[in-house]
Motif scaffolding. Sequence first.
Motif, PDB file in Angstrom:
ATOM      1  N   ILE A  75       0.826  -1.212   0.000  1.00 49.67           N
ATOM      2  CA  ILE A  75       0.000   0.000   0.000  1.00 49.67           C
ATOM      3  C   ILE A  75       0.859   1.260   0.000  1.00 49.67           C
ATOM      4  O   ILE A  75       0.479   2.282  -0.557  1.00 49.67           O
ATOM      5  N   SER A  76       2.055   1.189   0.599  1.00 49.80           N
ATOM      6  CA  SER A  76       2.937   2.364   0.607  1.00 49.80           C
ATOM      7  C   SER A  76       3.516   2.651  -0.777  1.00 49.80           C
ATOM      8  O   SER A  76       3.992   3.747  -1.035  1.00 49.80           O
ATOM      9  N   LYS A  77       3.443   1.658  -1.684  1.00 47.21           N
ATOM     10  CA  LYS A  77       3.959   1.842  -3.050  1.00 47.21           C
ATOM     11  C   LYS A  77       2.843   2.087  -4.052  1.00 47.21           C
ATOM     12  O   LYS A  77       2.935   2.960  -4.911  1.00 47.21           O
ATOM     13  N   LEU A  78       1.820   1.243  -3.997  1.00 48.35           N
ATOM     14  CA  LEU A  78       0.745   1.298  -4.980  1.00 48.35           C
ATOM     15  C   LEU A  78      -0.475   0.594  -4.413  1.00 48.35           C
ATOM     16  O   LEU A  78      -0.365  -0.509  -3.867  1.00 48.35           O
ATOM     17  N   TYR A  79      -1.624   1.220  -4.560  1.00 49.46           N
ATOM     18  CA  TYR A  79      -2.873   0.628  -4.076  1.00 49.46           C
ATOM     19  C   TYR A  79      -3.920   0.865  -5.157  1.00 49.46           C
ATOM     20  O   TYR A  79      -4.535   1.921  -5.220  1.00 49.46           O
ATOM     21  N   THR A  80      -4.080  -0.108  -6.046  1.00 48.97           N
ATOM     22  CA  THR A  80      -4.987   0.062  -7.173  1.00 48.97           C
ATOM     23  C   THR A  80      -5.593  -1.273  -7.546  1.00 48.97           C
ATOM     24  O   THR A  80      -5.314  -2.296  -6.915  1.00 48.97           O
ATOM     25  N   ASN A  81      -6.406  -1.301  -8.569  1.00 48.75           N
ATOM     26  CA  ASN A  81      -7.029  -2.548  -9.004  1.00 48.75           C
ATOM     27  C   ASN A  81      -6.124  -3.291  -9.979  1.00 48.75           C
ATOM     28  O   ASN A  81      -5.044  -2.823 -10.333  1.00 48.75           O
ATOM     29  N   ASN A  82      -6.604  -4.435 -10.467  1.00 51.13           N
ATOM     30  CA  ASN A  82      -5.750  -5.258 -11.320  1.00 51.13           C
ATOM     31  C   ASN A  82      -5.921  -4.977 -12.809  1.00 51.13           C
ATOM     32  O   ASN A  82      -5.476  -5.759 -13.633  1.00 51.13           O
ATOM     33  N   ARG A  83      -6.518  -3.873 -13.161  1.00 50.97           N
ATOM     34  CA  ARG A  83      -6.682  -3.529 -14.582  1.00 50.97           C
ATOM     35  C   ARG A  83      -5.490  -2.743 -15.123  1.00 50.97           C
ATOM     36  O   ARG A  83      -5.459  -2.396 -16.297  1.00 50.97           O
ATOM     37  N   LEU A  85      -1.274  -2.750 -15.670  1.00 55.34           N
ATOM     38  CA  LEU A  85      -0.158  -3.677 -15.778  1.00 55.34           C
ATOM     39  C   LEU A  85       0.814  -3.445 -14.627  1.00 55.34           C
ATOM     40  O   LEU A  85       1.243  -2.316 -14.382  1.00 55.34           O
ATOM     41  N   HIS A  86       1.115  -4.492 -13.909  1.00 62.83           N
ATOM     42  CA  HIS A  86       2.056  -4.393 -12.780  1.00 62.83           C
ATOM     43  C   HIS A  86       2.686  -5.759 -12.571  1.00 62.83           C
ATOM     44  O   HIS A  86       2.043  -6.795 -12.751  1.00 62.83           O
ATOM     45  N   ASP A  87       3.964  -5.783 -12.170  1.00 63.14           N
ATOM     46  CA  ASP A  87       4.687  -7.043 -12.008  1.00 63.14           C
ATOM     47  C   ASP A  87       4.119  -7.941 -10.909  1.00 63.14           C
ATOM     48  O   ASP A  87       4.087  -9.166 -11.062  1.00 63.14           O
ATOM     49  N   ASN A  88       3.705  -7.379  -9.800  1.00 58.71           N
ATOM     50  CA  ASN A  88       3.316  -8.208  -8.651  1.00 58.71           C
ATOM     51  C   ASN A  88       2.198  -9.188  -8.960  1.00 58.71           C
ATOM     52  O   ASN A  88       2.212 -10.325  -8.496  1.00 58.71           O
ATOM     53  N   ILE A  89       1.212  -8.766  -9.743  1.00 55.39           N
ATOM     54  CA  ILE A  89       0.080  -9.656 -10.011  1.00 55.39           C
ATOM     55  C   ILE A  89       0.519 -10.856 -10.846  1.00 55.39           C
ATOM     56  O   ILE A  89       0.093 -11.983 -10.614  1.00 55.39           O
ATOM     57  N   VAL A  90       1.407 -10.639 -11.828  1.00 57.59           N
ATOM     58  CA  VAL A  90       1.848 -11.773 -12.655  1.00 57.59           C
ATOM     59  C   VAL A  90       2.850 -12.650 -11.905  1.00 57.59           C
ATOM     60  O   VAL A  90       2.879 -13.870 -12.090  1.00 57.59           O
ATOM     61  N   ILE A  91       3.649 -12.057 -11.054  1.00 55.64           N
ATOM     62  CA  ILE A  91       4.564 -12.845 -10.221  1.00 55.64           C
ATOM     63  C   ILE A  91       3.762 -13.777  -9.322  1.00 55.64           C
ATOM     64  O   ILE A  91       4.046 -14.970  -9.213  1.00 55.64           O
ATOM     65  N   TYR A  92       2.730 -13.232  -8.699  1.00 55.66           N
ATOM     66  CA  TYR A  92       1.901 -14.044  -7.809  1.00 55.66           C
ATOM     67  C   TYR A  92       1.117 -15.102  -8.587  1.00 55.66           C
ATOM     68  O   TYR A  92       1.036 -16.261  -8.178  1.00 55.66           O
ATOM     69  N   ALA A  93       0.542 -14.721  -9.723  1.00 52.66           N
ATOM     70  CA  ALA A  93      -0.225 -15.676 -10.525  1.00 52.66           C
ATOM     71  C   ALA A  93       0.656 -16.833 -10.995  1.00 52.66           C
ATOM     72  O   ALA A  93       0.250 -17.996 -10.949  1.00 52.66           O
ATOM     73  N   PHE A 109      -8.380 -12.850  -9.924  1.00 55.46           N
ATOM     74  CA  PHE A 109      -8.258 -12.315  -8.569  1.00 55.46           C
ATOM     75  C   PHE A 109      -9.462 -11.434  -8.268  1.00 55.46           C
ATOM     76  O   PHE A 109      -9.851 -10.596  -9.079  1.00 55.46           O
ATOM     77  N   THR A 110     -10.046 -11.654  -7.114  1.00 60.77           N
ATOM     78  CA  THR A 110     -11.188 -10.868  -6.676  1.00 60.77           C
ATOM     79  C   THR A 110     -10.883 -10.334  -5.286  1.00 60.77           C
ATOM     80  O   THR A 110      -9.936 -10.773  -4.643  1.00 60.77           O
ATOM     81  N   ASN A 111     -11.661  -9.383  -4.812  1.00 60.87           N
ATOM     82  CA  ASN A 111     -11.368  -8.808  -3.496  1.00 60.87           C
ATOM     83  C   ASN A 111     -12.344  -9.237  -2.420  1.00 60.87           C
ATOM     84  O   ASN A 111     -12.308  -8.720  -1.315  1.00 60.87           O
ATOM     85  N   ASN A 117     -17.643 -15.699  -5.763  1.00 60.23           N
ATOM     86  CA  ASN A 117     -18.814 -16.539  -6.010  1.00 60.23           C
ATOM     87  C   ASN A 117     -19.590 -16.074  -7.232  1.00 60.23           C
ATOM     88  O   ASN A 117     -20.080 -16.890  -8.017  1.00 60.23           O
ATOM     89  N   ASP A 118     -19.730 -14.771  -7.407  1.00 59.35           N
ATOM     90  CA  ASP A 118     -20.422 -14.250  -8.579  1.00 59.35           C
ATOM     91  C   ASP A 118     -19.662 -14.627  -9.849  1.00 59.35           C
ATOM     92  O   ASP A 118     -20.261 -15.046 -10.847  1.00 59.35           O
ATOM     93  N   LEU A 119     -18.342 -14.505  -9.819  1.00 60.56           N
ATOM     94  CA  LEU A 119     -17.530 -14.883 -10.973  1.00 60.56           C
ATOM     95  C   LEU A 119     -17.669 -16.379 -11.262  1.00 60.56           C
ATOM     96  O   LEU A 119     -17.834 -16.790 -12.411  1.00 60.56           O
ATOM     97  N   ALA A 120     -17.620 -17.210 -10.219  1.00 61.17           N
ATOM     98  CA  ALA A 120     -17.770 -18.652 -10.399  1.00 61.17           C
ATOM     99  C   ALA A 120     -19.129 -18.983 -11.015  1.00 61.17           C
ATOM    100  O   ALA A 120     -19.223 -19.846 -11.906  1.00 61.17           O
ATOM    101  N   LEU A 121     -20.164 -18.310 -10.571  1.00 62.42           N
ATOM    102  CA  LEU A 121     -21.507 -18.525 -11.119  1.00 62.42           C
ATOM    103  C   LEU A 121     -21.544 -18.148 -12.596  1.00 62.42           C
ATOM    104  O   LEU A 121     -22.075 -18.898 -13.432  1.00 62.42           O
ATOM    105  N   ARG A 122     -20.959 -17.009 -12.943  1.00 67.70           N
ATOM    106  CA  ARG A 122     -20.947 -16.575 -14.353  1.00 67.70           C
ATOM    107  C   ARG A 122     -20.136 -17.528 -15.231  1.00 67.70           C
ATOM    108  O   ARG A 122     -20.542 -17.851 -16.349  1.00 67.70           O
TER     109      ARG A 122
END
Length: 182
Positions: A75-83, A85-93, A109-111, A117-122
């Motif tokens: 959060i001290s560096k960046l606090y945003t959604n996954n839309r 491009l950022h390295d951390n999300i792909v490193i974790y995935a 990834f959902t919050n 559950n909504d995504l799984a249903l869709r």
Amino acid sequence: MQSPVYGKDETLQLRNTYIGPSCKLFFKNDPIKIIRGKGQYMYDDDDNEYLDCVNNVAHVGHCHPKVVEAATEQISKLYTNNRYLHDNIVIYAKRLTDSLPGDLSVCYFTNSGSEANDLALRIARRFTNRKDVIVLEGAYHGHLSSLIAMSEYKHQHADELDLASWVHIATSPDPYRGIYRG
């Protein structure tokens, strides 16, 4: 012990004034005022300790030092959604999918559990081209319209709500009190 800002009665009065009535409290007749948590425990305003068997958010316990440290650092560096491009999300995935078997190679990834559950249903509906679902009696799936419609628990005490026609209820397996006990 952390000092509460308001006494329990005043907090309850303020909650009834400023929080919508559909946001129900546990223990309606005598709600517990929780003021802090640590690990698997929560503590009330009298410092009574409760084992948290209900909270559906703190999956690794309350205030886990590694989670607090990691969240603070990110959060001290960046606090945003996954839309973006950022390295951390792909490193974790990549790290996550490397631990999974076979064809499980994509992450969503959902919050919240509701979003998941909504995504799984869709996804299920898109894959099967069907709408019907089977849920366990007393089931709760989240606070989105798509999930409230299939959360039998939400309909037990609400005369104005009806389960959707595409929802089918299965009896919960209860070996002690259920109809299928051994």
